[in-house]
Design an enzyme around this catalytic site. Sequence first.
Site: not given
Length: 480
Positions: A95, A146, A169, A177
């Site tokens: 992301g 992402g 992350e 996530d």
Amino acid sequence: MPLKAKILDPRLASRAQMSTKTEVIKELPGDEPEDVLFNNLYGLRTVELNRPAKYNALNGSMIRKIIPRLVEWERSDMANVVVMKGAGKAFCAGGDVAALAELNKQGAEGQQKSTDYFALEYKLDHYIATYKKPYISFMDGFTMGGGVGLSIHAPFRVATENTVFAMPETTIGFFPDVGASFFLPRMPGSVGTYLALTSEKLTGANVFYSGVATHYLHSTSLPILESRLAELRFRDYDSMEMRLKIIEMTIEEYATGLPPLDREPIMLGGEIRKAIDRCFSQRTVPNIMTALQQEQGVTKQWAEKTLETLHQRSPTAVHVALRQMQVGRDWSIAETFAREHQIAARFMQHPDFVEGVTAQLGKPRRTPAWQPASLEEVPEGGAISEPFFLTSGPGSPKKLQLMVERDSYYEYPHAYVGSPSETEIELFVKNSTANRKQIVDEFVQRKRGRQGIKAIVEEVLDRKTTRDEDGVVSWVASRE
């Protein structure tokens, strides 16, 4: 030629609005015009992430284009197969966390905007995870964060010699996530926990060997495979299972072989894999560190490197990720994204995210100043992670409303198209009197001779079984 990202036909938009069970996602005035390209070729529909200069980092503009197209194609009788791919050297490197960090610097209002972005991203990921058309991800190049959300929940995940997979992350003060709470705890042994806490990378064939990818092809085969997929025709009464089997065989038509094991060995296998299971099956971070410190022999160097890696990660993120791996195994696919949204909201309010992104992506790059500063400074008992898992109270967002209302699941319904799991091999060994060759042949036959299956089964047998004088294989918990 690739189609413009915007849906130009107003009839398509009105059709989407007719559904009472599918949320309508619309583009915004400031969205980039061609950050995603779409193409139709016979029965094939392709999504191409088109920000190569930024390694196709995923942002809201891209998501707002992708969702309406996937909705349109899912409802279309003309669309047979959907392929997700990326332009340039990346599938999707994650992301756009740099943009989110800038928003968070604005205070509560900016943090809310960042939380809203995650809501949008997780809605897309859940939609992909429950998609009703065959979906294939070409994980060619960097596939991280992402980008993993756009690929890991697909029935078919194709790795190439260029693939670099990671959930990085904890390096930026965040948590794994995009559905990592679902797919990582379901990986064999403690592999998922190891990948979550360390942010370790897998490359090339090892993305396949680990089970992250279902297939391995050379990158030069992908355009030809696309053309072949476009030619596939399904009968109206073909079940999803039948369609996936046809696609599985089609992908294998273009397999050109895996790199020799002496050149690219199985990374998460053998003694290293045993050490991963020993150390990362521990229930607390201090116990993991103690177990790593106790490793000797051929795994001592690996353990020392892993300890050093953990000390570089955000202490808060490491503790949250461990708790996440322990509880996520019991979450359904729908609950996964709802709970991750709540965790993400709390990370947007925590200083480690802005600090981690700024330190790692800024110039010059520097060592992050985490809060708390080290794993040793985290209070005993793991209480540091508890606030991130609260479902109500101060700082907790409203429960995420997913884009579609669908039956949820606790195991991937399409797992059968991947490589045989350790559990499958264990069950077969325990319920047979077969010798090693017979076991290997059985699983290779089940997968219709797919490349790499023999190596995967042999690695499991080497690590988890013994043989008697007659050659009969027996499953054992440990061969220490």
